[in-house]
Every structure is written in structure tokens, then in C-alpha cells.
Design an enzyme around this catalytic site. Structure first.
Site, short mmCIF file in Angstrom:
data_model
loop_
_atom_site.label_atom_id
_atom_site.label_comp_id
_atom_site.label_asym_id
_atom_site.label_seq_id
_atom_site.Cartn_x
_atom_site.Cartn_y
_atom_site.Cartn_z
N ILE A 13 0.84 -1.20 0.00
CA ILE A 13 0.00 0.00 0.00
C ILE A 13 0.88 1.26 0.00
O ILE A 13 0.63 2.21 -0.74
CB ILE A 13 -0.96 -0.02 1.22
CG1 ILE A 13 -1.89 -1.24 1.12
CG2 ILE A 13 -1.76 1.27 1.29
CD1 ILE A 13 -2.69 -1.53 2.37
N SER A 125 -7.56 -0.62 10.25
CA SER A 125 -8.12 -1.72 9.46
C SER A 125 -9.57 -1.98 9.87
O SER A 125 -9.95 -1.73 11.02
CB SER A 125 -7.29 -2.97 9.75
OG SER A 125 -7.97 -4.12 9.33
N TYR A 149 -3.04 -9.33 15.88
CA TYR A 149 -2.85 -8.27 14.86
C TYR A 149 -3.93 -7.20 15.02
O TYR A 149 -3.63 -6.00 15.08
CB TYR A 149 -2.90 -8.88 13.45
CG TYR A 149 -3.10 -7.83 12.37
CD1 TYR A 149 -2.06 -6.97 12.03
CD2 TYR A 149 -4.33 -7.68 11.71
CE1 TYR A 149 -2.24 -5.98 11.06
CE2 TYR A 149 -4.52 -6.70 10.75
CZ TYR A 149 -3.47 -5.85 10.43
OH TYR A 149 -3.67 -4.87 9.47
N LYS A 153 -4.02 -2.92 16.26
CA LYS A 153 -4.67 -1.76 15.61
C LYS A 153 -5.60 -1.05 16.60
O LYS A 153 -5.63 0.18 16.66
CB LYS A 153 -5.45 -2.20 14.37
CG LYS A 153 -4.58 -2.76 13.25
CD LYS A 153 -3.68 -1.70 12.62
CE LYS A 153 -2.82 -2.26 11.51
NZ LYS A 153 -1.78 -1.32 11.06
N LEU A 200 -6.69 -13.45 -0.41
CA LEU A 200 -7.35 -14.05 -1.57
C LEU A 200 -6.71 -13.66 -2.90
O LEU A 200 -6.36 -14.54 -3.70
CB LEU A 200 -8.84 -13.63 -1.55
CG LEU A 200 -9.66 -14.15 -2.73
CD1 LEU A 200 -9.73 -15.66 -2.73
CD2 LEU A 200 -11.07 -13.54 -2.69
P1 NAD Z 1 3.28 -4.53 3.68
O1 NAD Z 1 3.84 -5.59 4.54
O2 NAD Z 1 3.38 -4.68 2.20
O3 NAD Z 1 3.94 -3.11 4.06
C1 NAD Z 1 4.35 -2.80 5.37
C2 NAD Z 1 5.77 -2.25 5.30
O4 NAD Z 1 6.21 -1.90 6.62
C3 NAD Z 1 6.78 -3.26 4.74
O5 NAD Z 1 7.52 -2.65 3.68
C4 NAD Z 1 7.68 -3.58 5.93
O6 NAD Z 1 9.00 -3.85 5.52
C5 NAD Z 1 7.56 -2.33 6.78
N1 NAD Z 1 7.78 -2.50 8.22
C6 NAD Z 1 7.17 -3.38 9.06
N2 NAD Z 1 7.63 -3.22 10.32
C7 NAD Z 1 8.53 -2.20 10.28
C8 NAD Z 1 9.34 -1.56 11.26
N3 NAD Z 1 9.36 -1.95 12.55
N4 NAD Z 1 10.15 -0.55 10.88
C9 NAD Z 1 10.20 -0.15 9.58
N5 NAD Z 1 9.44 -0.73 8.61
C10 NAD Z 1 8.64 -1.74 8.96
O7 NAD Z 1 1.76 -4.30 4.11
P2 NAD Z 1 0.61 -3.44 3.41
O8 NAD Z 1 -0.40 -4.38 2.90
O9 NAD Z 1 1.17 -2.44 2.51
O10 NAD Z 1 -0.01 -2.76 4.70
C11 NAD Z 1 0.36 -1.47 5.11
C12 NAD Z 1 -0.43 -1.09 6.35
O11 NAD Z 1 -1.83 -1.20 6.09
C13 NAD Z 1 -0.17 -1.97 7.57
O12 NAD Z 1 -0.18 -1.16 8.73
C14 NAD Z 1 -1.35 -2.92 7.57
O13 NAD Z 1 -1.63 -3.39 8.86
C15 NAD Z 1 -2.45 -2.00 7.06
N6 NAD Z 1 -3.58 -2.72 6.45
C16 NAD Z 1 -3.34 -3.56 5.39
C17 NAD Z 1 -4.41 -4.26 4.82
C18 NAD Z 1 -4.18 -5.20 3.66
O14 NAD Z 1 -5.07 -6.00 3.36
N7 NAD Z 1 -3.06 -5.17 2.97
C19 NAD Z 1 -5.70 -4.09 5.34
C20 NAD Z 1 -5.90 -3.24 6.40
C21 NAD Z 1 -4.83 -2.55 6.96
N1 UDP Z 2 -10.16 -16.61 1.14
C1 UDP Z 2 -10.26 -17.86 0.55
N2 UDP Z 2 -9.10 -18.49 0.20
C2 UDP Z 2 -7.87 -17.95 0.38
C3 UDP Z 2 -7.78 -16.68 0.99
C4 UDP Z 2 -8.95 -16.04 1.37
O1 UDP Z 2 -11.35 -18.38 0.35
O2 UDP Z 2 -6.85 -18.60 0.05
C5 UDP Z 2 -11.41 -15.89 1.50
C6 UDP Z 2 -11.54 -15.55 2.97
O3 UDP Z 2 -12.13 -16.62 3.67
C7 UDP Z 2 -12.40 -14.28 2.93
C8 UDP Z 2 -11.98 -13.62 1.62
O4 UDP Z 2 -11.40 -14.66 0.82
O5 UDP Z 2 -13.77 -14.63 2.82
C9 UDP Z 2 -10.95 -12.50 1.81
O6 UDP Z 2 -9.88 -13.02 2.58
P1 UDP Z 2 -8.53 -12.20 2.81
O7 UDP Z 2 -7.64 -13.05 3.64
O8 UDP Z 2 -8.02 -11.71 1.50
O9 UDP Z 2 -9.02 -10.92 3.61
P2 UDP Z 2 -9.71 -10.80 5.08
O10 UDP Z 2 -10.01 -12.17 5.58
O11 UDP Z 2 -8.68 -10.10 5.86
O12 UDP Z 2 -10.94 -10.00 4.86
#
Ligand code: NAD
Ligand code: UDP
Length: 339
Positions: A13, A125, A149, A153, A200
Site C-alpha cells: 500500500i 483496518s 494483529y 490496531k 485471496l
Molecule cells: P506490507 O507488509 O506490504 O507493508 C508494510 C511495510 O512496513 C513493509 O515494507 C515492511 O518492511 C515495513 N515495516 C514493518 N515493520 C517495520 C518496522 N518496525 N520498521 C520499519 N518498517 C517496517 O503491508 P501493506 O499491505 O502495505 O499494509 C500497510 C499497512 O496497512 C499496515 O499497517 C497494515 O496493517 C495496514 N492494512 C493492510 C491491509 C491489507 O489487506 N493489505 C488491510 C488493512 C490494513
Molecule cells: N479466502 C479464501 N481463500 C484464500 C484466501 C482467502 O477463500 O486462500 C477468503 C476468505 O475466507 C475471505 C476472503 O477470501 O472470505 C478474503 O480473505 P482475505 O484473507 O483476503 O481478507 P480478510 O479475511 O482479511 O478480509
């Protein structure tokens, strides 16, 4: 032009946010310890924008190194994404998750306070809505979590509420992401999970390039229209643009505040909906088996996005089809990710 620190800016992200910030003419400073990302991201960001962010390979837990970054640059705001994010792993190694995510945030906040940087956008999140709230989720609902996790948050949101109430110089936006998928349309940056994907979309794209045999769909007997889980998928570029809107609001307002915003599309799609949209976008068949439910999964959730629409002037503009096209474009051009 503003100077924005992006913690975790090398990640999935964060890299998209850096592109949007650079495209808007801001100076971008990235702090990332690369524990879940690759240095190649910097070249890719440069290829897309023609500009380079300033990168520090620094762990947030290293207060001295982080302070040196703040000393060198006069930040206007921080977007704080750096965190560990694997739900299952967080139950196996909770101490590491609490230390990295919560202690890392505490160090960051302490350094921000020392250097008087009070504008903060925090990556929260949808998981903070826990298991008991009705859908769609609205920002004023009570928060809880079902795994370490998610608890990191909730804890960080609580800490941010406390510091805001103790010192009104803080100006904070809590962005609650739903399910970010897709990739930049260039196919140069995208999601590059290490090992077997937990989520997914990366699992589907790896099946499409032949790295995995078939998708396991976790549960076909949920009380949803087709029995599979329903989520609110959001294109990662729309999500990145939401951060720009949140930043603009923080920096434009004379009254300091702390506000939470849902960033989602505001509607749900089932796992089978996503599989068929991806098949259409890629022309590939995605083999799957319906297996048992994954522990801790909810049947269905999606966002009420009225607050982000009204207060940030933000809404998504990219469809599920575009999310799938862009996810496929990224995976097809980078079958092994960045490595
Ligand atoms: P990601 O793992 O791709 O990116 C996180 C980055 O943070 C990585 O580059 C990692 O190297 C860095 N990092 C972790 N711990 C660190 C530390 N102690 N010091 C310096 N760098 C550190 O994850 P993402 O999917 O890009 O997620 C970014 C943020 O969004 C996270 O806080 C995650 O919890 C939140 N988020 C993600 C999702 C999702 O589905 N991807 C959903 C909801 C919230
Ligand atoms: N899911 C699935 N198979 C996978 C990964 C995820 O069926 O290998 C489903 C999961 O049960 C959920 C949706 O896909 O209903 C999104 O899951 P993901 O892990 O991507 O996100 P989150 O559970 O955090 O919403």
C-alpha cells in the site's frame, strides 16, 4: 509542496501512496526496514513518476536512527503504515506483533512529539470492528478484535485518542482499510507476498501464473448469496488517493481533530464473484476447491463510506473488474514479484 514521511512506504500500500504523493508534487521520505518489502520498489516508483523518494532503511524501533531522519528533514506530516500484518502469524508470535506494531508506533509518536510534527495519518483496518457489529460498519461502532494483529490496531487507535486528548496540537486521521487489492495500472508495483499468500487476490494471481495448483475457498456454507465469504474490495490506487484527501484535510484545517474514516467501496463481493471477475479479466481458468472455513473468518462485512465521501470528498472510482485487470497485469509482468 509538503514533506511527507511514509513509514512502511516500500510495502504494497505504501508504494502506491508514495506514487500518488510524488505525482502531486510532494517530497517523500520513506522509512522502512524492508522486513516485508524489496529495494527494487524504489526503482519502480522512479520509473512511474520520474522522481525518487528519499529512502532510509531504518527500523521504527530504532529511536536514534529515526530521530536522525527527523533531524535531517522538516516533515509536515507522517503517514504511518509500517506494521506486521499476517493475522494467523500474529497468534503464533504475538510478542513480536505487539513489539513491532505497538512499540514501533510509540517510538514514532515520541520522535514526532520531540520534533513537533503533529499531523498523522494512521493505517488502521476494518478488523477493529471485531465480530459483533452489524454491517455495514460505521465509524462510531465500538471497537474490538479477535486476534493479536487486530488488537495492535485497536491499541494504537486508543493510544492516538489518548495523546490527542492530552495535547490538542495533534491532528490525526485514522483510516480503516477494507480489502485493498489490484495494483498500479503500469504493472510496475503491486502486492508481492513472501511465501504462501494469506490473502485471496495474491493467491488467485499465483494460481493464474501456475505457481499454485488451485485456490482453496474457505467455506461454502456461509449465510451469503452463494455461500462464500463476502468482503469489501477496494482498488489500492483508490485507497492511496484516500490518503491524499485525508492529508489535505489535516493540513487545511485550523481546528485540530482526531477522526476515523472507513476506506472501502461500500459494497461486498463474494469469493466466487472475485474468482469469476478475475477469470474474465485474465482469460485464465482459476481451479478451486471449497474447503472448510478458516478460523476467525466472518461471513460478510463491508463499509459504510458516507463519512469519507462527505468529509474527505473521497470516493472509489475503480470497479472490481479493474482491480482484477490490474492485479493480473502486475502478476503477469512480474511472475516472481520483485525478486
Ligand atoms: P506490507 O507488509 O506490504 O507493508 C508494510 C511495510 O512496513 C513493509 O515494507 C515492511 O518492511 C515495513 N515495516 C514493518 N515493520 C517495520 C518496522 N518496525 N520498521 C520499519 N518498517 C517496517 O503491508 P501493506 O499491505 O502495505 O499494509 C500497510 C499497512 O496497512 C499496515 O499497517 C497494515 O496493517 C495496514 N492494512 C493492510 C491491509 C491489507 O489487506 N493489505 C488491510 C488493512 C490494513
Ligand atoms: N479466502 C479464501 N481463500 C484464500 C484466501 C482467502 O477463500 O486462500 C477468503 C476468505 O475466507 C475471505 C476472503 O477470501 O472470505 C478474503 O480473505 P482475505 O484473507 O483476503 O481478507 P480478510 O479475511 O482479511 O478480509
Amino acid at each position: 509542496m509538503k514533506t511527507i514521511l511514509v513509514t512502511g512506504g516500500m510495502g504494497f500500500i505504501g508504494s502506491h501512496i508514495c506514487v500518488s504523493l510524488l505525482e502531486q508534487g510532494h517530497q517523500v521520505i520513506i522509512v522502512d526496514n524492508l522486513c516485508n518489502s524489496n529495494k527494487e520498489v524504489l526503482n519502480r516508483i522512479n520509473q512511474i513518476t520520474g522522481k525518487a523518494p528519499i529512502f532510509y532503511s531504518v527500523d521504527l524501533l530504532n529511536e536514534e536512527a529515526l530521530s536522525a531522519v527527523f533531524k535531517r528533514h522538516n516533515m509536515d506530516a507522517v503517514i504511518h503504515l509500517a506494521a506486521l500484518k499476517a493475522v494467523g502469524k500474529s497468534s503464533q508470535i504475538p510478542l513480536s506483533y505487539y513489539h513491532n506494531n505497538v512499540s514501533g508506533s510509540l517510538v514514532l509518536l515520541k520522535v514526532m512529539e520531540k520534533y513537533e510534527v503533529f499531523n498523522l495519518v494512521f493505517s488502521s483496518s476494518a478488523t477493529v470492528y471485531g465480530a459483533k457489529n452489524p454491517i455495514p460498519y460505521v465509524e462510531h461502532f465500538p471497537l474490538s478484535a479477535t486476534n493479536p494483529y487486530g488488537r495492535t490496531k485497536v491499541m494504537i487507535e486508543d493510544i492516538l485518542q489518548d495523546i490527542f486528548h492530552a495535547d490538542s496540537r495533534w491532528n490525526i486521521s485514522l483510516l480503516r482499510y477494507f480489502n485493498p487489492i489490484g495494483a498500479h495500472p503500469s504493472g510496475l508495483i503491486g502486492e508481492d507476498p513472501k511465501g504462501i499468500p494469506n490473502n485471496l487476490m495474491p493467491f488467485i494471481t499465483q494460481v493464474a501464473v501456475g505457481q499454485r495448483d488451485r485456490l482453496s475457498i474457505f467455506g461454502g456454507d456461509y449465510p451469503t448469496p452463494d455461500g462464500t465469504g463476502v468482503r469489501d474490495y477496494i482498488h489500492v490506487v483508490d485507497l492511496a488517493l484516500g490518503h491524499l484527501k485525508a492529508l489535505e484535510k489535516l493540513m487545511a484545517s485550523s481546528v485540530k481533530s482526531i477522526s476515523a474514516y472507513n476506506l472501502g467501496a461500500g459494497k461486498g463481493y463474494s469469493v466466487l464473484n472475485v474468482v469469476s471477475a478475475f477469470e474474465k479479466a485474465s482469460g485464465k481458468e482459476i481451479k478451486y476447491s471449497i474447503t472448510s472455513r478458516r478460523e476467525g473468518d466472518l461471513a460478510e462485512f463491508f463499509a459504510d463510506v458516507t463519512k469519507a465521501n462527505n468529509e474527505l470528498g473521497w470516493q472509489v472510482s475503480r470497479s472490481l473488474d479493474e482491480m482484477c485487470e490490474d492485479a493480473w497485469n502486475w502478476q503477469r509482468k512480474n511472475p516472481e514479484g520483485y525478486s
